[in-house]
Design a protein around this motif. Structure first.
Motif, short mmCIF file in Angstrom:
data_model
loop_
_atom_site.label_atom_id
_atom_site.label_comp_id
_atom_site.label_asym_id
_atom_site.label_seq_id
_atom_site.Cartn_x
_atom_site.Cartn_y
_atom_site.Cartn_z
N GLU A 1 -6.82 -4.86 -12.64
CA GLU A 1 -7.20 -6.09 -11.95
C GLU A 1 -7.80 -7.10 -12.92
N GLN A 2 -8.56 -6.61 -13.88
CA GLN A 2 -9.18 -7.50 -14.87
C GLN A 2 -8.11 -8.14 -15.76
N GLU B 1 -3.20 -0.78 -19.15
CA GLU B 1 -4.41 -0.43 -18.39
C GLU B 1 -4.71 1.06 -18.40
N LYS C 1 -3.16 -12.75 -4.32
CA LYS C 1 -1.77 -12.27 -4.25
C LYS C 1 -0.81 -13.23 -4.95
N ILE D 1 -2.70 -3.27 -1.55
CA ILE D 1 -3.29 -3.77 -2.79
C ILE D 1 -4.51 -4.59 -2.43
N PHE E 1 -6.43 -6.35 -4.45
CA PHE E 1 -6.64 -7.51 -5.32
C PHE E 1 -6.52 -8.79 -4.51
N LEU F 1 -2.41 -0.73 -9.35
CA LEU F 1 -3.10 -1.60 -8.40
C LEU F 1 -3.45 -0.89 -7.10
N GLN G 1 -7.60 1.16 -12.08
CA GLN G 1 -7.36 0.06 -11.14
C GLN G 1 -8.21 -1.16 -11.50
N LYS G 2 -9.47 -0.92 -11.83
CA LYS G 2 -10.37 -2.02 -12.19
C LYS G 2 -9.88 -2.75 -13.43
N GLU H 1 -6.26 -10.69 -13.67
CA GLU H 1 -7.07 -11.89 -13.45
C GLU H 1 -7.08 -12.77 -14.70
#
Length: 245
Positions: free
Chosen positions: A195-196, A153, A229, A224, A226, A182, A191-192, A199
């Motif tokens: 998270e992507q 990331e 969890k 966090i 997100f 995160l 961070q984005k 996911e």
């Protein structure tokens, strides 16, 4: 608004029993991590407070900046063991290798330090996507290494075309998430992306990448956001494969 706050949680509350951190810089004086034995002791104490059961230190090997060798890392590890009273937290040692031409030359001369079995941790250059990236990965695989790419990331040159992450993953490597990503420690953009990738189930393992006390405090105090969890919890569970005890 209430549900928004409920979606936040602290990473220590999701740590599974026997979680092993496979990316950190606990060994003193050989890279940009811990500077002294005392700092190593402090970082280990902080990691235990995060419910981390053990760690495999991975100091940088980066020719021209951190010129580590198998012997310098072993020496630093042997010294670190003396800081662990029960000698139970540190679970061996490896390295975080910069993937470049010098690493390819190295694998033709000696075996790399692996996290476990043939799992080797590599980082890519931060600013430029290597034009021979897949050729170098092929060379490593030909030596029977299982390649873990550290914190994908954080490589911004992949951000504008996230299909590049899929292409890299399809080449047969593993992805390691930095837990600090995160919390937003490296910025909202990273961070984005983290998270992507989370996911989309592209991560295989996690690591703290702890270098100093500031990183400890970040993981302790920053929630966090997100929302899923369970995904993070399941990902954390994957690291138990590195627990030999």
């Amino acid at each position: 608004m209430l549900s928004f706050f409920k979606s936040k949680f602290f990473i220590k509350d999701l740590m599974p029993e026997n979680f092993i951190d496979i990316h950190n810089h606990l060994l003193a004086g050989i890279d940009d991590g811990a500077k002294t034995r005392e700092e190593t002791i402090s970082l280990i104490s902080g990691m235990k407070e995060l419910n981390i059961a053990g760690a495999i230190p991975t100091p940088h090997t980066f020719e021209g900046l951190w010129n580590n060798t198998n012997s310098t890392i072993k020496k630093a590890y042997d010294t670190a063991i003396e800081t662990d009273p029960n000698r139970t937290f540190l679970k061996g040692y490896a390295s975080e290798y910069l993937l470049d031409a010098t690493l390819i030359a190295r694998i033709n001369k000696e075996r790399l330090l692996c996290i476990k079995d043939t799992y080797v941790l590599v980082e890519l250059p931060y600013f430029n996507n290597p034009i021979d990236l897949y050729e170098m990965l092929f060379e490593l695989k030909m030596k029977n290494y299982k390649i873990i790419v550290a914190h994908p990331e954080r490589y911004r040159y992949f951000h504008k075309d996230t299909k590049k992450f899929n292409k890299l993953k399809e080449s047969g490597v593993y992805f390691q998430l930095n837990l600090l990503s995160l919390t937003g420690y490296y910025g909202k953009e990273i961070q984005k992306i983290a998270e992507q990738l989370l996911e989309n189930d592209l991560y295989d393992f996690t690591g703290t990448d702890i270098h100093n006390q500031r990183h400890i405090e970040e993981l302790k105090t920053k929630p966090i956001p997100f929302p899923n969890k369970n995904k993070i919890g399941d990902l954390l569970e994957n690291n138990t494969v590195f627990n030999a005890f």
